[in-house]
Design an enzyme around this catalytic site. Structure first.
Site, PDB file in Angstrom:
ATOM      1  N   GLY A 212       1.099  -1.247   0.268  1.00 18.34           N
ATOM      2  CA  GLY A 212       0.095   0.320  -0.038  1.00 18.34           C
ATOM      3  C   GLY A 212       0.868   1.145   0.404  1.00 18.34           C
ATOM      4  O   GLY A 212       0.769   1.851  -0.651  1.00 18.34           O
TER       5      GLY A 212
ATOM      6  N   CYS B  61      -6.527  22.122  18.905  1.00 22.47           N
ATOM      7  CA  CYS B  61      -6.223  22.491  20.350  1.00 22.47           C
ATOM      8  C   CYS B  61      -5.729  21.891  21.357  1.00 22.47           C
ATOM      9  O   CYS B  61      -5.416  20.357  21.365  1.00 22.47           O
ATOM     10  CB  CYS B  61      -6.999  22.724  21.136  1.00 22.47           C
TER      11      CYS B  61
ATOM     12  N   TYR C   1      -1.654   6.663   4.042  1.00 21.37           N
ATOM     13  CA  TYR C   1      -2.143   7.150   5.728  1.00 21.37           C
ATOM     14  C   TYR C   1      -2.403   7.831   6.005  1.00 21.37           C
ATOM     15  O   TYR C   1      -2.288   8.436   7.180  1.00 21.37           O
ATOM     16  CB  TYR C   1      -1.516   6.171   6.357  1.00 21.37           C
TER      17      TYR C   1
HETATM   18  N1  LLP Z   1      -2.323  -6.432   3.718  1.00 20.78           N
HETATM   19  C1  LLP Z   1      -2.498  -6.252   5.843  1.00 20.78           C
HETATM   20  C2  LLP Z   1      -3.366  -7.153   5.777  1.00 20.78           C
HETATM   21  C3  LLP Z   1      -2.028  -5.253   6.952  1.00 20.78           C
HETATM   22  O1  LLP Z   1      -2.589  -5.205   7.217  1.00 20.78           O
HETATM   23  C4  LLP Z   1      -1.804  -3.530   5.183  1.00 20.78           C
HETATM   24  C5  LLP Z   1      -1.102  -2.893   6.758  1.00 20.78           C
HETATM   25  C6  LLP Z   1      -1.010  -3.509   4.525  1.00 20.78           C
HETATM   26  C7  LLP Z   1      -1.265  -5.624   3.576  1.00 20.78           C
HETATM   27  C8  LLP Z   1      -0.358  -2.246   3.374  1.00 20.78           C
HETATM   28  O2  LLP Z   1       0.602  -2.467   4.316  1.00 20.78           O
HETATM   29  P1  LLP Z   1       1.642  -1.242   3.690  1.00 20.78           P
HETATM   30  O3  LLP Z   1       2.351  -2.164   2.236  1.00 20.78           O
HETATM   31  O4  LLP Z   1       0.945  -0.052   3.366  1.00 20.78           O
HETATM   32  O5  LLP Z   1       2.673  -1.335   4.841  1.00 20.78           O
HETATM   33  N2  LLP Z   1      -1.331   2.845   9.915  1.00 20.78           N
HETATM   34  C9  LLP Z   1       0.004   2.545   9.605  1.00 20.78           C
HETATM   35  C10 LLP Z   1       0.303   1.344   9.081  1.00 20.78           C
HETATM   36  C11 LLP Z   1      -1.074   0.263   9.552  1.00 20.78           C
HETATM   37  C12 LLP Z   1      -0.905  -0.887   8.403  1.00 20.78           C
HETATM   38  C13 LLP Z   1      -1.539  -1.657   8.421  1.00 20.78           C
HETATM   39  N3  LLP Z   1      -1.665  -2.772   7.572  1.00 20.78           N
HETATM   40  C14 LLP Z   1       0.718   3.834   9.091  1.00 20.78           C
HETATM   41  O6  LLP Z   1       0.555   4.675   9.423  1.00 20.78           O
HETATM   42  O7  LLP Z   1       2.329   3.260   9.450  1.00 20.78           O
END
Ligand code: LLP
Length: 476
Positions: free
Chosen positions: A323, A404, A434
């Site tokens: 992602g 705030c 994100y």
């Molecule tokens: N697949 C699954 C099952 C996941 O849980 C996630 C992310 C992804 C793919 C994608 O991961 P990426 O390639 O984007 O790292 N909000 C957090 C990241 C949480 C990700 C949770 N799962 C942040 O802002 O870093």
């Protein structure tokens, strides 16, 4: 050469696509007058037309990263004789246009809720190209997925297995499922740790249960096999996020392939697919080296080939779910500077009794509502003044929002030109993933628009929220 380009406050390339060591989108460059352009569109023009704060997405950059991941993994896995599908993890940022870009570049779409599923379907993504995740899917979400004919539901617990089977039976369909397992491998950054038991909500542990009996993962796989309303596609593992080397993926792949062989030995069922999840890391700061998809694809493909050989099992079809690595660097956030305030900071030091320095607090017109990551994870970002040039020397600054809350920090630490002032445009790099997807309405701030830029033109993918939008939800 502009003065700004030489200043230590700028990491923006002034020419050439995708300069190494910069967190900016590949279409970003400084003009000689100091103005930032993205895909040929000036940020001052964007701000004048659409206001700030605004998320800006470089469409060509997004597409190039999507292609790079797909072609790198296809090539590396073909080399060892395996197929691979790349799912774009929509949780990083999902809009109708973004889902279409991903699909047009040959990716499938991974969704994590009924809402994300609805966006993908609205984009025209075929159900068969969509996966649905979630540790606590509602019946409505499962039924929506079944009705859309999704290619895979990733199940996350024994109770969910029975529930999905019952719901599939109620619709008279067979549900294609993968079982999400926890391998004991956690990665993020340069290290990975392997622990036998898991203390988290996702997945089913591969490690044996407390009594040394059957592993929960194996039990879940067998439970799927036992239900004729379910088609067991395979095993899913996601080990973490912002991972910068292959070792965690390789360790997890070993565990998953062993589990697949164990299931085959017990039941005669050799599952055809293995998903290794997302988590591929990016550069957030100048000089940081992002993960190279070609390198990691080769390393992981090599490991899975070796392990399958050792186990004497034919290779499954693989999939991955990046992602952040697709959309993170393609996006930036544009803000307008407001209050600028020097603050004297005293730090005690055991040796010389302490030091005093000045930190310039630069307030912008957004903050933790459009990017919660610095407050939530202590995440670091890079920012620059992008609407003009400056010959002023760099000063230590902290970019803060307008909420705030003293923890409302956008960039903890960055060198900005000393003449930074109200009205300046400030851009924060690598906010594509994100940022918008975790945005809130804290303090009743309205969420910024998502603007796409390509070939010298901008278009609105998601319009700016208005106070009227917020009031429309409030039933008084
Ligand atoms: N697949 C699954 C099952 C996941 O849980 C996630 C992310 C992804 C793919 C994608 O991961 P990426 O390639 O984007 O790292 N909000 C957090 C990241 C949480 C990700 C949770 N799962 C942040 O802002 O870093």
């Amino acid at each position: 050469m502009s003065g700004l380009e030489q200043a230590p406050t700028s990491a923006l390339p002034t020419g050439g696509q995708g300069a190494a060591g910069t967190p900016w989108p590949s279409g970003a460059r400084r003009r000689t007058d100091g103005e930032l352009e993205v895909a040929g569109v000036s940020v001052s023009g964007l701000a004048a037309e659409h206001g700030t704060p605004a998320y800006v997405l470089d469409e060509a950059d997004f597409r190039a990263r999507a292609r790079a991941y797909r072609t790198a993994f296809e090539a590396a896995f073909a080399e060892v004789g395996a197929g691979v599908d790349v799912y774009y993890a929509g949780k990083a940022l999902l809009t109708v246009a973004v889902a279409r870009w991903a699909t047009q570049e040959g990716l499938r779409v991974d969704t994590a809720s009924g809402g994300e599923l609805a966006v993908a379907l609205r984009a025209g993504v075929p159900g068969t190209s969509i996966g649905l995740h979630g540790n606590n899917k509602s019946d409505a979400e499962v039924l929506a997925a079944l009705d859309a004919g999704v290619g895979r539901l990733i199940v996350d617990s024994l109770v969910e297995i029975e529930r999905v089977a019952d719901l599939a039976a109620s619709r008279g369909v067979t549900a294609p499922v993968m079982v999400r397992v926890t391998t004991g491998v956690h990665a993020g950054g340069h290290e990975y740790i392997s622990t036998a038991h898991e203390d988290q909500k996702f997945g089913l542990a591969v490690a044996p249960g407390p009594d040394g009996g059957t592993s929960p993962a194996l039990a879940a796989l067998e439970a799927v096999v036992a239900r004729p309303e379910l088609e067991l596609l395979g095993i899913h593992s996601h080990i973490g996020s912002q991972i910068l080397d292959a070792s965690g993926f390789e360790a997890a792949a070993r565990v998953v392939l062993q589990l697949r062989a164990d299931l085959a030995a017990r039941t005669g069922v050799l599952v055809g697919e293995v998903d290794l999840g997302g988590g591929y890391g990016i550069a957030y700061l100048p000089g940081e080296v992002p993960l190279d998809p070609a390198r990691i694809a080769k390393d992981v493909a090599g490991t899975v080939a070796e392990v399958s050989d050792e186990l004497g099992t034919p290779l499954p079809r693989f999939s991955i779910e990046p992602g952040r690595a697709i959309v993170g660097p393609a996006g930036l956030t544009l803000y307008t500077v407001g209050t600028v305030k020097p603050v004297t900071v005293s730090e005690s030091d055991a040796d010389d009794g302490g030091t005093t320095f000045t930190r310039l607090y630069v307030s912008v017109d957004g903050g933790m509502s459009d990017n919660i990551r610095p407050a939530l994870y202590g995440a670091d970002y890079h920012a620059e003044i992008v609407g003009r040039e400056s010959d002023a020397g760099p000063v230590l600054a902290r970019v803060v929002g307008k909420h705030c809350e003293s923890g409302d920090i956008v960039v903890h630490q960055v060198m900005l030109p000393g003449d930074v002032r109200a009205g300046d445009l400030l851009a924060v790099a690598a906010t594509g993933a994100y940022g918008r997807s975790m945005a809130s309405n804290y303090n009743a701030l309205t969420r910024p628009p998502v603007l796409a830029v390509a070939d010298g033109a901008a278009r609105v993918l998601v319009r700016r929220e208005t106070v009227e939008d917020l009031l429309a939800l409030d039933q008084g």
